[in-house]
Design an enzyme around this catalytic site. Structure first.
Site, PDB file in Angstrom:
ATOM      1  N   ALA A  96      56.181  40.040  12.993  1.00  0.00           N
ATOM      2  CA  ALA A  96      54.893  40.728  13.095  1.00  0.00           C
ATOM      3  C   ALA A  96      54.536  41.419  11.787  1.00  0.00           C
ATOM      4  CB  ALA A  96      54.942  41.744  14.228  1.00  0.00           C
ATOM      5  N   GLU A 101      63.561  25.744  17.332  1.00  0.00           N
ATOM      6  CA  GLU A 101      62.959  26.936  16.714  1.00  0.00           C
ATOM      7  C   GLU A 101      64.041  27.980  16.438  1.00  0.00           C
ATOM      8  OE1 GLU A 101      59.174  28.315  18.202  1.00  0.00           O
ATOM      9  OE2 GLU A 101      59.984  30.341  18.310  1.00  0.00           O
ATOM     10  N   ALA A 103      43.451  32.450  15.471  1.00  0.00           N
ATOM     11  CA  ALA A 103      44.295  31.412  14.868  1.00  0.00           C
ATOM     12  C   ALA A 103      43.455  30.252  14.325  1.00  0.00           C
ATOM     13  CB  ALA A 103      45.295  30.901  15.904  1.00  0.00           C
ATOM     14  N   HIS A 126      46.478  32.173  27.666  1.00  0.00           N
ATOM     15  CA  HIS A 126      46.904  33.322  26.867  1.00  0.00           C
ATOM     16  C   HIS A 126      46.585  34.591  27.654  1.00  0.00           C
ATOM     17  CE1 HIS A 126      46.671  36.402  23.721  1.00  0.00           C
ATOM     18  NE2 HIS A 126      47.625  35.677  23.152  1.00  0.00           N
TER      19      HIS A 126
HETATM   20  P1  FAD Z   1      44.527  32.676  19.214  1.00  0.00           P
HETATM   21  O1  FAD Z   1      44.458  31.208  19.331  1.00  0.00           O
HETATM   22  O2  FAD Z   1      43.750  33.326  18.134  1.00  0.00           O
HETATM   23  O3  FAD Z   1      44.087  33.283  20.635  1.00  0.00           O
HETATM   24  C1  FAD Z   1      44.184  34.670  20.922  1.00  0.00           C
HETATM   25  C2  FAD Z   1      43.220  35.004  22.064  1.00  0.00           C
HETATM   26  O4  FAD Z   1      41.882  34.915  21.575  1.00  0.00           O
HETATM   27  C3  FAD Z   1      43.290  34.040  23.239  1.00  0.00           C
HETATM   28  O5  FAD Z   1      43.043  34.763  24.415  1.00  0.00           O
HETATM   29  C4  FAD Z   1      42.182  33.049  22.957  1.00  0.00           C
HETATM   30  O6  FAD Z   1      41.686  32.410  24.116  1.00  0.00           O
HETATM   31  C5  FAD Z   1      41.139  33.952  22.303  1.00  0.00           C
HETATM   32  N1  FAD Z   1      40.314  33.230  21.326  1.00  0.00           N
HETATM   33  C6  FAD Z   1      40.729  32.268  20.467  1.00  0.00           C
HETATM   34  N2  FAD Z   1      39.721  31.859  19.680  1.00  0.00           N
HETATM   35  C7  FAD Z   1      38.630  32.587  20.053  1.00  0.00           C
HETATM   36  C8  FAD Z   1      37.285  32.645  19.606  1.00  0.00           C
HETATM   37  N3  FAD Z   1      36.843  31.845  18.618  1.00  0.00           N
HETATM   38  N4  FAD Z   1      36.437  33.551  20.193  1.00  0.00           N
HETATM   39  C9  FAD Z   1      36.878  34.359  21.197  1.00  0.00           C
HETATM   40  N5  FAD Z   1      38.142  34.335  21.679  1.00  0.00           N
HETATM   41  C10 FAD Z   1      39.015  33.466  21.099  1.00  0.00           C
HETATM   42  N6  FAD Z   1      54.110  35.382  17.146  1.00  0.00           N
HETATM   43  C11 FAD Z   1      54.599  35.890  15.971  1.00  0.00           C
HETATM   44  O7  FAD Z   1      54.383  37.064  15.665  1.00  0.00           O
HETATM   45  N7  FAD Z   1      55.347  35.107  15.125  1.00  0.00           N
HETATM   46  C12 FAD Z   1      55.633  33.812  15.391  1.00  0.00           C
HETATM   47  O8  FAD Z   1      56.306  33.137  14.612  1.00  0.00           O
HETATM   48  C13 FAD Z   1      55.140  33.253  16.630  1.00  0.00           C
HETATM   49  N8  FAD Z   1      55.388  31.966  16.964  1.00  0.00           N
HETATM   50  C14 FAD Z   1      54.906  31.471  18.148  1.00  0.00           C
HETATM   51  C15 FAD Z   1      55.177  30.142  18.478  1.00  0.00           C
HETATM   52  C16 FAD Z   1      54.719  29.590  19.671  1.00  0.00           C
HETATM   53  C17 FAD Z   1      55.019  28.146  19.997  1.00  0.00           C
HETATM   54  C18 FAD Z   1      53.975  30.400  20.586  1.00  0.00           C
HETATM   55  C19 FAD Z   1      53.502  29.832  21.892  1.00  0.00           C
HETATM   56  C20 FAD Z   1      53.699  31.731  20.267  1.00  0.00           C
HETATM   57  C21 FAD Z   1      54.147  32.267  19.049  1.00  0.00           C
HETATM   58  N9  FAD Z   1      53.879  33.594  18.681  1.00  0.00           N
HETATM   59  C22 FAD Z   1      54.369  34.101  17.495  1.00  0.00           C
HETATM   60  C23 FAD Z   1      53.113  34.471  19.580  1.00  0.00           C
HETATM   61  C24 FAD Z   1      51.596  34.448  19.287  1.00  0.00           C
HETATM   62  O9  FAD Z   1      51.351  34.945  18.002  1.00  0.00           O
HETATM   63  C25 FAD Z   1      50.912  35.313  20.328  1.00  0.00           C
HETATM   64  O10 FAD Z   1      51.071  34.751  21.609  1.00  0.00           O
HETATM   65  C26 FAD Z   1      49.448  35.635  20.059  1.00  0.00           C
HETATM   66  O11 FAD Z   1      49.030  36.616  21.008  1.00  0.00           O
HETATM   67  C27 FAD Z   1      48.508  34.459  20.262  1.00  0.00           C
HETATM   68  O12 FAD Z   1      48.443  33.695  19.184  1.00  0.00           O
HETATM   69  P2  FAD Z   1      47.448  32.434  19.140  1.00  0.00           P
HETATM   70  O13 FAD Z   1      47.716  31.775  17.862  1.00  0.00           O
HETATM   71  O14 FAD Z   1      47.524  31.631  20.381  1.00  0.00           O
HETATM   72  O15 FAD Z   1      46.024  33.196  19.105  1.00  0.00           O
END
Ligand code: FAD
Length: 294
Positions: free
Chosen positions: A52, A18, A129, A153
């Protein structure tokens, strides 16, 4: 253009790396040195993060496009939902497709400024996401990855809730997940067990960062969201004043983590490189993850 899933299905374990998109010409030189040094080792894919609120949008597009045009590597562009309307997200995904990117890591992103602050979706945007995964799928033949968290998370109430939403996100059309950093392999394996226990067998890739300095150790602990495991503290903390000894012990420790994860059957190890290649090259070389000719 090859997909990440194709690269993960070759039968033997692989590694991926990465990078973040360069902010200026000096950053660009550092990044491209790392890319050129890693290219002969044939990583399964290289991922480029997304700043961001779209702050790196053009740089992420440009960098992944350059990887397509100028290297033999398979790029994956990250994308976040922060501060973007669905129309803007469609646009970015369209640009990814236009520069030849077929792999997208769909993450929600954190609120700009304070990552622990309140998450406020764009009024015409997405909240989770999972929705971004669906949007990518709807717009083209993309291979889509998502983020996973060995300790849950930080916004999840508990591990059961975290697993439930992770599995929903995987079932919404994700091809694989990449895990946030951890320092105890058992914690990653427990995440995998939780996901498998509900009948989901999507590949989960552990994320590792070579522990070359006390700073990288502190960063790993911070990103993992869990306390420093006592066994790691006992091994590395006494070496904090001796840069060479710390680096050697840190690279040994990450190599041992990699050995155990490979023995546990992970399809790939994903390395967070901070745009440097040396320590990653050492670890993957010691793990036998590089082609014989390299
Ligand atoms: P989600 O999957 O949307 O989850 C967020 C929260 O909402 C979690 O607590 C989850 O349990 C909850 N949730 C999910 N779906 C639902 C639902 N349907 N109803 C209710 N609650 C729900 N950040 C950046 O800004 N840029 C990057 O390039 C980047 N790359 C990353 C790469 C990796 C491998 C990792 C591990 C993280 C990365 N991040 C990046 C950080 C990431 O954006 C943050 O950690 C963010 O807070 C969580 O993203 P997520 O996609 O897991 O969110």
């Amino acid at each position: 253009m090859t997909s990440v899933v194709e690269r993960l299905s070759g039968g033997s374990p692989v590694f991926s790396v990465e990078f973040f998109p360069p902010r200026d010409a000096a950053d660009e030189t550092v990044l491209w040195r790392a890319i050129r040094e890693l290219e002969p080792l044939d990583p399964a894919f290289v991922s480029i993060t997304y700043g961001a609120g779209g702050s790196s949008r053009d740089r992420t597009i440009r960098t992944t496009g350059r990887v397509v045009q100028e290297t033999t590597l398979v790029p994956m562009a990250h994308l976040t939902a922060v501060d973007h309307s669905v129309a803007e997200l469609r646009n970015v995904i369209g640009w990814y497709a236009a520069v030849g990117v077929r792999n997208i890591l769909a993450v929600r992103g954190d609120p700009p400024g304070d990552p622990n602050g309140e998450w406020v979706p764009h009024p015409d945007g997405l909240t989770y996401a999972e929705e971004l995964v669906r949007l990518c799928r709807e717009l083209g033949d993309f291979c889509v990855g998502v983020a996973a968290f060995p300790y849950g998370h930080p916004r999840s109430a508990d591990l059961d809730e975290d697993t439930r939403y992770l599995v929903r996100k995987l079932r919404a059309g994700a091809d694989f997940a990449i895990a946030q950093l951890f320092l105890d392999v058992d914690d990653f394996l427990r995440l995998r067990d939780r996901v498998r226990a509900v009948g989901c067998d999507t590949p989960l890739l552990p994320g590792l960062m070579p522990l070359t300095t006390p700073r990288t150790l502190a960063k790993t602990v911070e990103l993992s969201g869990a306390p420093l495991p006592p066994a790691v503290a006992r091994r590395l903390e006494p070496l904090a004043g001796d840069a060479a000894a710390f680096r050697e012990a840190g690279v040994d420790l990450v190599t041992e983590m990699g050995e155990r994860l490979l023995a546990e059957g992970v399809p790939a190890l994903h390395f967070y490189t901070f745009n440097r290649s040396k320590a990653t090259r050492e670890v993957v070389g010691r793990l036998g993850l590089v082609p014989a000719r390299a």
